[in-house]
Scaffold this motif. Sequence first.
Motif, PDB file in Angstrom:
ATOM      1  N   THR A 443       0.851  -1.185   0.000  1.00 15.30           N
ATOM      2  CA  THR A 443       0.000   0.000   0.000  1.00 15.30           C
ATOM      3  C   THR A 443       0.896   1.247   0.000  1.00 15.30           C
ATOM      4  N   PRO A 444       0.336   2.430  -0.276  1.00 15.81           N
ATOM      5  CA  PRO A 444       1.167   3.650  -0.208  1.00 15.81           C
ATOM      6  C   PRO A 444       1.886   3.818   1.127  1.00 15.81           C
ATOM      7  N   ARG A 445       1.241   3.432   2.222  1.00 18.24           N
ATOM      8  CA  ARG A 445       1.893   3.531   3.529  1.00 18.24           C
ATOM      9  C   ARG A 445       3.122   2.636   3.602  1.00 18.24           C
ATOM     10  N   LEU A 446       3.004   1.412   3.081  1.00 22.17           N
ATOM     11  CA  LEU A 446       4.131   0.487   3.122  1.00 22.17           C
ATOM     12  C   LEU A 446       5.230   0.906   2.146  1.00 22.17           C
ATOM     13  N   ILE A 447       4.840   1.516   1.027  1.00 20.04           N
ATOM     14  CA  ILE A 447       5.858   2.013   0.095  1.00 20.04           C
ATOM     15  C   ILE A 447       6.728   3.062   0.786  1.00 20.04           C
ATOM     16  N   ARG A 448       6.092   3.989   1.495  1.00 17.85           N
ATOM     17  CA  ARG A 448       6.854   5.021   2.201  1.00 17.85           C
ATOM     18  C   ARG A 448       7.723   4.414   3.298  1.00 17.85           C
ATOM     19  N   ALA A 449       7.247   3.337   3.902  1.00 18.59           N
ATOM     20  CA  ALA A 449       7.972   2.742   5.027  1.00 18.59           C
ATOM     21  C   ALA A 449       9.151   1.883   4.593  1.00 18.59           C
ATOM     22  N   HIS A 450       9.044   1.245   3.422  1.00 17.96           N
ATOM     23  CA  HIS A 450      10.045   0.235   3.062  1.00 17.96           C
ATOM     24  C   HIS A 450      10.825   0.535   1.781  1.00 17.96           C
ATOM     25  N   CYS A 451      10.484   1.564   1.044  1.00 16.88           N
ATOM     26  CA  CYS A 451      11.202   1.881  -0.190  1.00 16.88           C
ATOM     27  C   CYS A 451      12.131   3.077   0.067  1.00 16.88           C
ATOM     28  N   HIS A 452      13.275   2.801   0.669  1.00 14.64           N
ATOM     29  CA  HIS A 452      14.243   3.834   0.995  1.00 14.64           C
ATOM     30  C   HIS A 452      15.271   3.931  -0.133  1.00 14.64           C
ATOM     31  N   LEU A 453      15.343   5.085  -0.790  1.00 15.74           N
ATOM     32  CA  LEU A 453      16.253   5.309  -1.904  1.00 15.74           C
ATOM     33  C   LEU A 453      17.480   6.078  -1.444  1.00 15.74           C
ATOM     34  N   ASP A 454      18.652   5.738  -2.025  1.00 12.13           N
ATOM     35  CA  ASP A 454      19.808   6.595  -1.783  1.00 12.13           C
ATOM     36  C   ASP A 454      19.691   7.843  -2.648  1.00 12.13           C
ATOM     37  N   GLU A 455      20.607   8.780  -2.490  1.00 14.48           N
ATOM     38  CA  GLU A 455      20.486  10.085  -3.156  1.00 14.48           C
ATOM     39  C   GLU A 455      20.512   9.951  -4.671  1.00 14.48           C
ATOM     40  N   ALA A 456      21.414   9.115  -5.196  1.00 12.44           N
ATOM     41  CA  ALA A 456      21.512   8.943  -6.652  1.00 12.44           C
ATOM     42  C   ALA A 456      20.233   8.348  -7.217  1.00 12.44           C
ATOM     43  N   ALA A 457      19.655   7.378  -6.529  1.00 14.18           N
ATOM     44  CA  ALA A 457      18.412   6.764  -6.991  1.00 14.18           C
ATOM     45  C   ALA A 457      17.269   7.763  -6.972  1.00 14.18           C
ATOM     46  N   HIS A 458      17.250   8.615  -5.946  1.00  8.46           N
ATOM     47  CA  HIS A 458      16.200   9.629  -5.850  1.00  8.46           C
ATOM     48  C   HIS A 458      16.284  10.606  -7.018  1.00  8.46           C
ATOM     49  N   ARG A 459      17.483  11.058  -7.366  1.00  7.27           N
ATOM     50  CA  ARG A 459      17.642  11.990  -8.490  1.00  7.27           C
ATOM     51  C   ARG A 459      17.232  11.341  -9.802  1.00  7.27           C
ATOM     52  N   LEU A 460      17.634  10.090  -9.994  1.00  2.09           N
ATOM     53  CA  LEU A 460      17.298   9.392 -11.232  1.00  2.09           C
ATOM     54  C   LEU A 460      15.795   9.242 -11.390  1.00  2.09           C
ATOM     55  N   LEU A 461      15.104   8.890 -10.329  1.00  3.68           N
ATOM     56  CA  LEU A 461      13.656   8.720 -10.405  1.00  3.68           C
ATOM     57  C   LEU A 461      12.962  10.054 -10.662  1.00  3.68           C
ATOM     58  N   GLU A 462      13.475  11.116 -10.079  1.00  3.06           N
ATOM     59  CA  GLU A 462      12.894  12.444 -10.309  1.00  3.06           C
ATOM     60  C   GLU A 462      13.007  12.836 -11.780  1.00  3.06           C
TER      61      GLU A 462
END
Length: 514
Positions: A443-462
């Motif tokens: 669920t969206p709650r579990l995605i926020r709880a368990h999908c931790h991205l490092d900085e490079a992954a966050h930039r790439l997804l953005e």
Amino acid sequence: MLFKVVSAATLGIDAYLVDVEVDLSPRAGDQAGAAFIMVGLPDAAVRESRERIRAAIQNCGFFFPAHRVTVNLAPADIKKEGSSFDLPIAVGILGASGYLGGMTLEDALFVGELSLDGRIRPVRGALPIAVAARAHGLRRMFVPEENAREAALVEGIDVYSVSTLPDVVQLLTGQRAAVPVRVSPEEFSEDINRYPIDFSEVKGQLAAKRAIEVACAGGHNILMIGPPGSGKTMLAKRIPTILPPLTFDEAIEVTKIHSVAGLTSERGLVVTRPFRAPHHTISDAGLIGGGAVPRPGEVSLAHNGVLFLDELPEFDRNVLEVLRQPLEDGRVTISRAAMSLTFPARFMLAAAMNPCPCGYWGSSLRHCTCTPAMIQRYVSKISGPLLDRIDIHIEVPSVRFRELIEEAPAESSRTIRERVIRARALQLQRYAGERIYCNAQMTPRLIRAHCHLDEAAHRLLEQAVARLGLSARAYDRILKVSRTIADLEESEIIRSHHVSEAIQYRSLDRAYWM
């Protein structure tokens, strides 16, 4: 004289008990034509059983009573369907006629269809009927020989296999030793992972195999896009071989559904994950289930397994749209005027399609004859909401000749399945207490709880969201797939190469495709 026998019938994938009451009374002169009547909302198949039962009793050497025979099927407010009441009605008539020595059968249940010569034919729903019999405290169950192993899967009730009407009488009167059928779960352990096909038989298609491995590891739905003959169907058929093996409880649940549909084999238990591949001409009722008394459709028959839809754009749009509820909820509800039934439908969707009407858009082997408008119209047959519910879109190109003749051994299903099982074990541990078992169900709650991205992954997804114009649901799907890829590497943090691979699995979101 009144004699009572217990039987059962199925409603959905569950069963309910039916009391069969048989009364013999003298016939008056004006009742000569009313020798055998049935009440309790019997349907046509049940009413026709009168002649089958009469012929079976007489052809087995028993005397059919000259009295007026009245049969009541209780509860009387539920319509009785099918031929499974033949045997209990016949036993009731024989008991009322004195052939059973005045015994009572309050602890026994009977189901079976009779032939004119007294043979007992198999019926549907033996497993859920056995579950209902045990739940109501019955100790014995008499079923056709073909249904015996299936019913014997239920512990706590003695199941007796009978093949003819005289067999039943001999068992009840003690003329024949009563030996219940015994089935142990260990008997099926060797067959749980046994498949006649294997991933090692697939030449080439390394990218597609990797995508399917990711899909199985996280329980994700997958869409394969490629020209005719590229191996999409061959790949799809091998998906069950790398899924985690069925647990015994899952096997019982699957068998109940198949039993109601009349699809169980003589082995009784379904020991491999179902693979259902309906034709694109199927109706919405055939896919979801239906009927006056609803029966399970293909989505329920694929429960705990794989539903494969080949030539996805060729399915009627209204048929595809009814998939949205089972894909989201893992169950399907069918409502009728008299009742509303819910069937389990938690499956992995695998679909395949050509990239265009002729099938060769983007192919290096043959020239595509379709215009851009034709391609757009073809792809748009699949609605956006349905596409958003498919986590992985993968291109499956034609296999080149060099790959076809290559003799190097490919990975076996067993090797791939071991990696899938390890990834699923991490997910089961992560979601303990959440009532989900894989990443695809987050669920969206579990995605926020368990999908931790490092900085490079966050930039790439953005950047990917900005350039591809991904929807919010597609963004969540990429996070879920990234989580699965990280699980396959046993990494708690989602890194940039995990996100990069997940983005590659969203072919239909890319602007150049459209």
